[in-house]
Design a protein around this motif. Structure first.
Motif, short mmCIF file in Angstrom:
data_model
loop_
_atom_site.label_atom_id
_atom_site.label_comp_id
_atom_site.label_asym_id
_atom_site.label_seq_id
_atom_site.Cartn_x
_atom_site.Cartn_y
_atom_site.Cartn_z
N THR A 17 -3.17 0.21 -16.71
CA THR A 17 -2.85 1.12 -16.38
C THR A 17 -1.89 1.58 -15.54
OG1 THR A 17 -4.38 1.90 -15.06
CG2 THR A 17 -5.15 1.97 -17.35
N PRO A 18 -0.71 2.50 -15.28
CA PRO A 18 0.21 2.54 -14.22
C PRO A 18 -0.98 2.72 -12.57
CG PRO A 18 0.65 4.26 -15.79
CD PRO A 18 -0.65 3.57 -16.19
N ASP A 19 -1.94 3.43 -12.74
CA ASP A 19 -2.81 3.15 -11.43
C ASP A 19 -3.29 2.03 -10.94
OD1 ASP A 19 -2.59 6.09 -11.31
OD2 ASP A 19 -4.23 6.62 -12.26
N GLU A 20 -3.45 1.21 -11.95
CA GLU A 20 -4.02 -0.37 -11.74
C GLU A 20 -2.79 -1.08 -11.25
OE1 GLU A 20 -7.77 -0.85 -14.98
OE2 GLU A 20 -5.62 -1.12 -15.62
N MET A 21 -1.59 -1.17 -11.80
CA MET A 21 -0.57 -1.71 -11.43
C MET A 21 0.00 -1.30 -10.23
SD MET A 21 1.92 -2.13 -14.89
CE MET A 21 1.81 -0.62 -15.53
N ALA A 22 -0.05 0.14 -9.78
CA ALA A 22 0.15 0.60 -8.49
C ALA A 22 -0.79 0.18 -7.48
CB ALA A 22 0.07 2.07 -8.44
N ALA A 23 -2.03 -0.12 -7.66
CA ALA A 23 -3.01 -0.39 -6.93
C ALA A 23 -2.64 -2.27 -6.51
CB ALA A 23 -4.31 -0.39 -7.51
N ASP A 24 -2.06 -2.61 -7.52
CA ASP A 24 -1.92 -4.12 -7.64
C ASP A 24 -0.43 -4.46 -6.48
OD1 ASP A 24 -3.91 -5.04 -9.16
OD2 ASP A 24 -2.62 -5.25 -11.04
N CYS A 25 0.35 -3.50 -6.63
CA CYS A 25 1.49 -3.50 -5.82
C CYS A 25 1.21 -3.26 -4.40
CB CYS A 25 2.56 -2.46 -6.35
SG CYS A 25 3.39 -3.03 -7.93
N ARG A 26 0.30 -2.46 -4.07
CA ARG A 26 -0.08 -1.98 -2.53
C ARG A 26 -0.77 -3.08 -2.05
NH1 ARG A 26 -0.98 3.04 -5.12
NH2 ARG A 26 -3.02 2.62 -5.35
N ALA A 27 -1.57 -3.90 -2.92
CA ALA A 27 -2.44 -5.15 -2.48
C ALA A 27 -1.50 -6.10 -2.01
CB ALA A 27 -3.44 -5.65 -3.69
N VAL A 28 -0.42 -6.42 -2.89
CA VAL A 28 0.53 -7.36 -2.53
C VAL A 28 1.42 -7.15 -1.39
CG1 VAL A 28 2.84 -8.39 -3.55
CG2 VAL A 28 0.74 -8.10 -5.06
N GLY A 29 1.89 -5.78 -1.25
CA GLY A 29 2.35 -5.42 0.03
C GLY A 29 1.53 -5.66 1.24
N ARG A 30 0.02 -5.33 1.04
CA ARG A 30 -0.52 -5.87 2.48
C ARG A 30 -0.68 -7.32 2.41
NH1 ARG A 30 -3.64 -1.84 -0.20
NH2 ARG A 30 -4.94 -3.13 -1.07
N HIS A 31 -0.76 -7.94 1.31
CA HIS A 31 -1.08 -9.46 1.65
C HIS A 31 0.36 -9.83 2.23
CE1 HIS A 31 -2.18 -13.58 0.61
NE2 HIS A 31 -1.00 -13.70 0.16
N LEU A 32 1.50 -9.52 1.79
CA LEU A 32 2.74 -10.00 2.28
C LEU A 32 2.98 -9.39 3.81
CD1 LEU A 32 5.14 -9.65 -0.83
CD2 LEU A 32 3.97 -11.69 0.22
N ARG A 33 2.26 -8.64 4.30
CA ARG A 33 2.37 -8.18 5.67
C ARG A 33 3.72 -7.28 5.65
NH1 ARG A 33 -0.01 -13.25 6.38
NH2 ARG A 33 -1.98 -13.14 7.00
N LEU A 34 4.13 -6.48 4.98
CA LEU A 34 5.28 -5.76 4.77
C LEU A 34 5.31 -4.69 5.62
CD1 LEU A 34 6.16 -5.43 1.07
CD2 LEU A 34 7.03 -7.04 2.72
N GLU A 35 4.41 -4.21 6.07
CA GLU A 35 4.24 -3.15 7.15
C GLU A 35 4.59 -3.98 8.56
OE1 GLU A 35 1.45 -3.90 5.13
OE2 GLU A 35 1.44 -1.75 3.95
N ARG A 36 4.02 -5.00 8.81
CA ARG A 36 4.33 -5.67 10.06
C ARG A 36 5.80 -5.98 9.96
NH1 ARG A 36 1.97 -11.46 11.50
NH2 ARG A 36 3.56 -11.85 10.05
N ALA A 37 6.60 -6.42 9.04
CA ALA A 37 7.77 -6.64 8.91
C ALA A 37 8.82 -5.50 9.30
CB ALA A 37 8.28 -7.41 7.58
N ALA A 38 8.23 -4.42 8.74
CA ALA A 38 8.98 -2.89 8.65
C ALA A 38 8.93 -2.63 10.44
CB ALA A 38 8.30 -1.81 7.79
N ARG A 39 7.70 -2.82 10.98
CA ARG A 39 7.49 -2.35 12.40
C ARG A 39 8.33 -3.37 13.32
NH1 ARG A 39 2.32 -2.04 11.17
NH2 ARG A 39 1.97 -4.04 11.97
N ALA A 40 8.54 -4.39 13.07
CA ALA A 40 9.45 -5.49 13.56
C ALA A 40 10.95 -5.26 13.64
CB ALA A 40 9.00 -7.01 13.37
N ALA A 41 11.10 -4.75 12.29
CA ALA A 41 12.66 -4.29 12.03
C ALA A 41 13.07 -3.35 12.88
CB ALA A 41 12.84 -4.00 10.58
N VAL A 42 12.22 -2.21 13.26
CA VAL A 42 12.74 -1.09 13.96
C VAL A 42 12.26 -1.47 15.39
CG1 VAL A 42 12.77 0.45 12.14
CG2 VAL A 42 10.58 0.11 13.48
N ALA A 43 11.71 -2.41 15.96
CA ALA A 43 11.56 -2.77 17.37
C ALA A 43 12.23 -2.88 18.11
CB ALA A 43 10.16 -3.82 17.20
N ALA A 44 11.96 -2.81 19.48
CA ALA A 44 13.28 -3.37 20.12
C ALA A 44 13.54 -4.85 20.12
CB ALA A 44 12.87 -3.14 21.68
#
Length: 80
Positions: A17-44
């Motif tokens: 289902t679209p909800d299951e696929m969206a949850a999978d995408c969020r899990a992949v994003g957490r696994h790839l640590r995209l949030e950390r990369a985004a913070r590093a991109a805007v850091a000094a």
């Protein structure tokens, strides 16, 4: 009778289902640590001043696992 124009089942019948696929995408994003990369991109940026770094920095040891060595040897990329 199944022909190439009329498959026995449709590929989209196997999709989650679209909800299951969206949850999978969020899990992949957490696994790839995209949030950390985004913070590093805007850091000094890191300092380029000589005095901000120690004089001697040890080099990391690179270990080649047995599995990687077997693959390299199979590809004739001998890691000695």
């Amino acid at each position: 009778m199944t022909t190439s124009r009329h498959p026995a089942h449709l590929v989209h019948d196997e999709l989650a289902t679209p909800d299951e696929m969206a949850a999978d995408c969020r899990a992949v994003g957490r696994h790839l640590r995209l949030e950390r990369a985004a913070r590093a991109a805007v850091a000094a940026p890191p300092s380029i001043r000589y005095e901000d770094y120690p004089a001697e920095v040890g080099k990391r040891e690179i270990r080649v696992s047995d599995a990687a060595a077997r693959i390299a040897n199979a590809l004739h990329l001998h890691l000695d």
